[in-house]
Design a protein around this motif. Sequence first.
Motif, mmCIF file in Angstrom:
data_model
loop_
_atom_site.group_PDB
_atom_site.id
_atom_site.type_symbol
_atom_site.label_atom_id
_atom_site.label_comp_id
_atom_site.label_asym_id
_atom_site.label_seq_id
_atom_site.Cartn_x
_atom_site.Cartn_y
_atom_site.Cartn_z
ATOM 1 N N GLY A 77 0.829 -1.193 0.000
ATOM 2 C CA GLY A 77 0.000 0.000 0.000
ATOM 3 C C GLY A 77 0.866 1.245 0.000
ATOM 4 N N LEU A 78 0.253 2.373 -0.364
ATOM 5 C CA LEU A 78 0.949 3.653 -0.404
ATOM 6 C C LEU A 78 0.392 4.561 0.688
ATOM 7 C CD1 LEU A 78 2.930 5.599 -1.905
ATOM 8 C CD2 LEU A 78 0.948 6.354 -3.234
ATOM 9 N N ALA A 79 1.249 5.017 1.588
ATOM 10 C CA ALA A 79 0.868 5.939 2.663
ATOM 11 C C ALA A 79 1.461 7.308 2.364
ATOM 12 C CB ALA A 79 1.392 5.436 4.007
ATOM 13 N N THR A 80 0.641 8.354 2.519
ATOM 14 C CA THR A 80 1.090 9.710 2.209
ATOM 15 C C THR A 80 0.528 10.699 3.223
ATOM 16 O OG1 THR A 80 1.079 9.170 -0.163
ATOM 17 C CG2 THR A 80 1.218 11.497 0.426
ATOM 18 N N MET A 81 1.370 11.611 3.675
ATOM 19 C CA MET A 81 0.967 12.734 4.527
ATOM 20 C C MET A 81 1.308 14.021 3.799
ATOM 21 S SD MET A 81 2.789 14.217 7.977
ATOM 22 C CE MET A 81 2.557 12.778 8.994
ATOM 23 N N VAL A 82 0.342 14.941 3.752
ATOM 24 C CA VAL A 82 0.558 16.255 3.156
ATOM 25 C C VAL A 82 0.222 17.317 4.199
ATOM 26 C CG1 VAL A 82 -0.131 17.889 1.371
ATOM 27 C CG2 VAL A 82 0.047 15.453 0.816
ATOM 28 N N CYS A 83 1.181 18.181 4.485
ATOM 29 C CA CYS A 83 0.958 19.280 5.430
ATOM 30 C C CYS A 83 1.034 20.589 4.660
ATOM 31 C CB CYS A 83 2.006 19.254 6.535
ATOM 32 S SG CYS A 83 1.970 17.766 7.550
ATOM 33 N N ASN A 84 -0.122 21.221 4.463
ATOM 34 C CA ASN A 84 -0.170 22.508 3.777
ATOM 35 C C ASN A 84 0.211 23.651 4.708
ATOM 36 O OD1 ASN A 84 -1.376 21.716 1.102
ATOM 37 N ND2 ASN A 84 -2.964 20.919 2.462
ATOM 38 N N GLY A 85 -0.109 23.498 5.978
ATOM 39 C CA GLY A 85 0.174 24.521 6.972
ATOM 40 C C GLY A 85 -0.012 23.940 8.356
ATOM 41 N N VAL A 86 0.089 24.780 9.377
ATOM 42 C CA VAL A 86 0.053 24.277 10.747
ATOM 43 C C VAL A 86 -1.321 23.731 11.137
ATOM 44 C CG1 VAL A 86 1.931 25.784 11.484
ATOM 45 C CG2 VAL A 86 -0.446 26.581 11.693
ATOM 46 N N ALA A 87 -2.371 24.130 10.401
ATOM 47 C CA ALA A 87 -3.726 23.664 10.728
ATOM 48 C C ALA A 87 -4.429 23.105 9.504
ATOM 49 C CB ALA A 87 -4.542 24.790 11.345
ATOM 50 N N ASP A 88 -3.651 22.542 8.577
ATOM 51 C CA ASP A 88 -4.228 21.955 7.365
ATOM 52 C C ASP A 88 -3.356 20.791 6.923
ATOM 53 O OD1 ASP A 88 -5.545 21.344 5.028
ATOM 54 O OD2 ASP A 88 -4.945 23.164 3.957
ATOM 55 N N ARG A 89 -3.701 19.599 7.415
ATOM 56 C CA ARG A 89 -2.916 18.399 7.122
ATOM 57 C C ARG A 89 -3.845 17.299 6.610
ATOM 58 N NH1 ARG A 89 -1.532 20.236 12.050
ATOM 59 N NH2 ARG A 89 -2.778 18.641 13.095
ATOM 60 N N TRP A 90 -3.310 16.463 5.727
ATOM 61 C CA TRP A 90 -4.084 15.380 5.138
ATOM 62 C C TRP A 90 -3.294 14.079 5.199
ATOM 63 C CZ3 TRP A 90 -9.003 15.888 2.917
ATOM 64 C CH2 TRP A 90 -9.485 17.203 2.827
ATOM 65 N N VAL A 91 -4.010 12.983 5.406
ATOM 66 C CA VAL A 91 -3.403 11.655 5.321
ATOM 67 C C VAL A 91 -4.169 10.860 4.271
ATOM 68 C CG1 VAL A 91 -4.803 10.777 7.267
ATOM 69 C CG2 VAL A 91 -2.686 9.591 6.603
ATOM 70 N N TYR A 92 -3.420 10.160 3.405
ATOM 71 C CA TYR A 92 -3.996 9.441 2.276
ATOM 72 C C TYR A 92 -3.533 7.984 2.286
ATOM 73 C CZ TYR A 92 -4.525 14.175 0.267
ATOM 74 O OH TYR A 92 -4.831 15.499 0.051
ATOM 75 N N VAL A 93 -4.349 7.128 1.695
ATOM 76 C CA VAL A 93 -3.954 5.743 1.449
ATOM 77 C C VAL A 93 -4.214 5.427 -0.014
ATOM 78 C CG1 VAL A 93 -6.209 4.837 2.209
ATOM 79 C CG2 VAL A 93 -4.200 3.342 2.181
ATOM 80 N N ASN A 94 -3.196 4.852 -0.652
ATOM 81 C CA ASN A 94 -3.286 4.450 -2.058
ATOM 82 C C ASN A 94 -3.732 5.594 -2.958
ATOM 83 O OD1 ASN A 94 -2.388 1.934 -1.368
ATOM 84 N ND2 ASN A 94 -4.396 0.957 -1.429
#
Length: 206
Positions: A77-94
Amino acid sequence: STLTPVTGAPLTISCWFKDGLASTKELISVADSATASSYFSLASQSSSTPRVIRMRVGDGTVTTTSTTVGVAADDWGLATMVCNGVADRWVYVNGGNGVQSTVSRTPTGIDRVGIGGLSNNAPGSYFLGWISDVCIWERALSDVEVARLYAPETRWELYERVGAQWVIGAVTSTPISGTASVTLDALTATSTGTLAITGAASPTLG
Protein backbone atom coordinates in the motif's frame (compact mmCIF):
# COMPACT_ATOMS: atom_id res chain seq x y z
CA SER A 1 19.52 10.04 9.97
CA THR A 2 20.42 13.37 11.58
CA LEU A 3 20.09 15.08 8.20
CA THR A 4 16.55 16.19 7.44
CA PRO A 5 15.23 17.88 4.26
CA VAL A 6 12.30 19.45 6.13
CA THR A 7 11.84 21.27 9.41
CA GLY A 8 8.12 22.05 9.22
CA ALA A 9 5.14 22.67 6.99
CA PRO A 10 4.69 22.72 4.08
CA LEU A 11 5.87 19.17 3.51
CA THR A 12 4.88 15.83 2.02
CA ILE A 13 5.99 12.39 3.23
CA SER A 14 5.18 9.20 1.35
CA CYS A 15 6.20 5.54 1.06
CA TRP A 16 5.07 2.11 -0.07
CA PHE A 17 4.82 -0.54 2.63
CA LYS A 18 3.77 -4.12 3.32
CA ASP A 19 3.39 -5.76 6.72
CA GLY A 20 1.70 -8.57 8.56
CA LEU A 21 1.90 -7.12 12.06
CA ALA A 22 -0.80 -7.03 14.69
CA SER A 23 0.19 -3.68 16.19
CA THR A 24 0.67 -0.10 15.02
CA LYS A 25 4.23 0.70 13.93
CA GLU A 26 5.90 3.71 12.35
CA LEU A 27 6.66 3.95 8.63
CA ILE A 28 8.35 7.37 8.46
CA SER A 29 8.98 10.12 10.97
CA VAL A 30 10.75 13.46 11.06
CA ALA A 31 11.31 14.53 14.64
CA ASP A 32 13.17 16.54 17.23
CA SER A 33 15.83 14.17 18.54
CA ALA A 34 15.94 16.00 21.89
CA THR A 35 12.27 15.72 22.88
CA ALA A 36 9.51 13.11 22.98
CA SER A 37 6.55 14.83 21.34
CA SER A 38 7.74 17.12 18.56
CA TYR A 39 7.41 15.29 15.27
CA PHE A 40 5.52 14.38 12.09
CA SER A 41 4.92 10.66 11.59
CA LEU A 42 3.13 8.15 9.37
CA ALA A 43 2.26 4.69 10.68
CA SER A 44 0.52 1.50 9.63
CA GLN A 45 -2.28 1.08 12.15
CA SER A 46 -2.06 -2.67 12.07
CA SER A 47 -4.41 -3.24 14.97
CA SER A 48 -7.18 -2.62 12.43
CA THR A 49 -8.16 -4.80 9.47
CA PRO A 50 -7.50 -3.63 6.86
CA ARG A 51 -4.52 -1.54 7.97
CA VAL A 52 -5.50 2.13 8.01
CA ILE A 53 -2.83 4.84 7.87
CA ARG A 54 -2.24 6.94 10.97
CA MET A 55 -0.81 10.46 10.83
CA ARG A 56 0.51 11.99 14.05
CA VAL A 57 1.80 15.54 14.51
CA GLY A 58 3.05 16.81 17.85
CA ASP A 59 4.33 20.04 19.38
CA GLY A 60 4.23 18.83 22.96
CA THR A 61 0.65 17.68 22.44
CA VAL A 62 0.11 15.05 19.74
CA THR A 63 -2.84 15.00 17.32
CA THR A 64 -3.69 11.70 15.61
CA THR A 65 -5.65 11.39 12.36
CA SER A 66 -6.37 8.09 10.57
CA THR A 67 -7.76 7.13 7.19
CA THR A 68 -11.10 5.35 7.04
CA VAL A 69 -9.89 3.07 4.23
CA GLY A 70 -6.98 0.68 4.66
CA VAL A 71 -4.63 -1.84 3.08
CA ALA A 72 -5.15 -5.58 3.43
CA ALA A 73 -2.54 -7.41 5.50
CA ASP A 74 0.37 -8.63 3.38
CA ASP A 75 -0.60 -6.33 0.47
CA TRP A 76 1.51 -3.41 -0.70
CA GLY A 77 0.00 0.00 0.00
CA LEU A 78 0.95 3.65 -0.40
CA ALA A 79 0.87 5.94 2.66
CA THR A 80 1.09 9.71 2.21
CA MET A 81 0.97 12.73 4.53
CA VAL A 82 0.56 16.26 3.16
CA CYS A 83 0.96 19.28 5.43
CA ASN A 84 -0.17 22.51 3.78
CA GLY A 85 0.17 24.52 6.97
CA VAL A 86 0.05 24.28 10.75
CA ALA A 87 -3.73 23.66 10.73
CA ASP A 88 -4.23 21.95 7.37
CA ARG A 89 -2.92 18.40 7.12
CA TRP A 90 -4.08 15.38 5.14
CA VAL A 91 -3.40 11.66 5.32
CA TYR A 92 -4.00 9.44 2.28
CA VAL A 93 -3.95 5.74 1.45
CA ASN A 94 -3.29 4.45 -2.06
CA GLY A 95 -3.36 7.90 -3.61
CA GLY A 96 -6.76 8.95 -2.29
CA ASN A 97 -9.31 8.54 0.51
CA GLY A 98 -7.91 11.64 2.21
CA VAL A 99 -8.79 12.63 5.79
CA GLN A 100 -8.03 16.14 7.03
CA SER A 101 -6.87 17.45 10.39
CA THR A 102 -7.40 21.14 11.16
CA VAL A 103 -5.94 21.06 14.69
CA SER A 104 -3.09 23.57 14.88
CA ARG A 105 0.26 21.90 15.60
CA THR A 106 3.74 23.37 15.09
CA PRO A 107 6.55 20.87 15.73
CA THR A 108 9.92 22.53 16.39
CA GLY A 109 13.53 21.39 16.51
CA ILE A 110 13.07 18.88 13.66
CA ASP A 111 16.51 17.38 13.03
CA ARG A 112 16.12 13.62 12.51
CA VAL A 113 14.52 11.36 9.90
CA GLY A 114 13.37 7.87 10.87
CA ILE A 115 12.42 5.11 8.43
CA GLY A 116 10.64 2.23 10.12
CA GLY A 117 10.62 3.88 13.53
CA LEU A 118 9.79 6.98 15.55
CA SER A 119 12.92 9.15 15.53
CA ASN A 120 12.38 11.24 18.67
CA ASN A 121 14.59 11.29 21.81
CA ALA A 122 13.78 7.65 22.54
CA PRO A 123 13.57 5.93 19.15
CA GLY A 124 11.14 3.01 19.00
CA SER A 125 7.83 1.74 17.59
CA TYR A 126 9.87 -0.17 15.05
CA PHE A 127 8.18 -1.45 11.92
CA LEU A 128 8.60 -5.07 10.84
CA GLY A 129 7.91 -5.55 7.15
CA TRP A 130 8.84 -3.95 3.86
CA ILE A 131 9.18 -0.21 3.12
CA SER A 132 10.04 1.10 -0.34
CA ASP A 133 10.36 4.40 -2.20
CA VAL A 134 10.44 6.76 0.77
CA CYS A 135 9.95 10.33 -0.47
CA ILE A 136 10.10 13.62 1.42
CA TRP A 137 9.24 16.92 -0.26
CA GLU A 138 9.52 20.34 1.32
CA ARG A 139 6.28 21.36 -0.36
CA ALA A 140 2.69 20.18 -0.20
CA LEU A 141 1.69 17.91 -3.07
CA SER A 142 -1.77 18.51 -4.53
CA ASP A 143 -4.54 15.91 -4.49
CA VAL A 144 -3.82 15.27 -8.17
CA GLU A 145 -0.12 14.67 -7.49
CA VAL A 146 -0.90 12.31 -4.60
CA ALA A 147 -3.17 10.32 -6.94
CA ARG A 148 -0.38 10.22 -9.53
CA LEU A 149 1.98 8.68 -6.96
CA TYR A 150 -0.32 5.64 -6.85
CA ALA A 151 -1.62 5.36 -10.44
CA PRO A 152 0.39 2.76 -12.39
CA GLU A 153 0.52 5.03 -15.44
CA THR A 154 2.12 7.95 -13.59
CA ARG A 155 3.59 6.71 -10.31
CA TRP A 156 7.19 7.10 -11.44
CA GLU A 157 6.94 10.68 -12.69
CA LEU A 158 7.17 12.41 -9.31
CA TYR A 159 10.23 10.37 -8.31
CA GLU A 160 12.34 12.60 -10.52
CA ARG A 161 13.90 15.36 -8.47
CA VAL A 162 12.11 18.70 -8.86
CA GLY A 163 13.41 21.42 -6.56
CA ALA A 164 14.21 20.11 -3.09
CA GLN A 165 13.10 16.50 -2.89
CA TRP A 166 14.66 13.53 -1.15
CA VAL A 167 14.13 10.00 -2.35
CA ILE A 168 15.51 7.29 -0.09
CA GLY A 169 15.59 3.67 -1.16
CA ALA A 170 15.21 2.14 -4.56
CA VAL A 171 15.03 5.23 -6.73
CA THR A 172 17.88 7.62 -7.51
CA SER A 173 17.81 10.89 -5.54
CA THR A 174 19.86 12.84 -8.09
CA PRO A 175 18.52 14.61 -11.19
CA ILE A 176 18.21 12.30 -14.15
CA SER A 177 20.74 13.01 -16.86
CA GLY A 178 22.24 10.58 -19.26
CA THR A 179 21.18 7.05 -18.33
CA ALA A 180 19.65 6.16 -14.97
CA SER A 181 18.85 2.72 -13.64
CA VAL A 182 16.18 1.77 -11.09
CA THR A 183 15.91 -1.66 -9.50
CA LEU A 184 12.99 -2.56 -7.25
CA ASP A 185 12.98 -6.27 -6.36
CA ALA A 186 12.32 -8.05 -9.67
CA LEU A 187 11.59 -4.80 -11.58
CA THR A 188 14.39 -3.12 -13.49
CA ALA A 189 13.94 0.06 -15.49
CA THR A 190 16.31 2.22 -17.50
CA SER A 191 16.03 5.76 -18.69
CA THR A 192 17.76 8.27 -20.90
CA GLY A 193 16.54 11.78 -20.22
CA THR A 194 13.12 10.85 -18.83
CA LEU A 195 12.49 7.85 -16.60
CA ALA A 196 10.54 5.20 -18.49
CA ILE A 197 9.54 1.79 -17.20
CA THR A 198 10.38 -1.21 -19.35
CA GLY A 199 8.45 -4.42 -18.95
CA ALA A 200 5.16 -4.38 -17.04
CA ALA A 201 3.31 -1.06 -17.13
CA SER A 202 2.04 -1.73 -13.61
CA PRO A 203 4.99 -2.95 -11.51
CA THR A 204 4.40 -5.51 -8.81
CA LEU A 205 5.97 -4.48 -5.53
CA GLY A 206 7.26 -7.41 -3.55
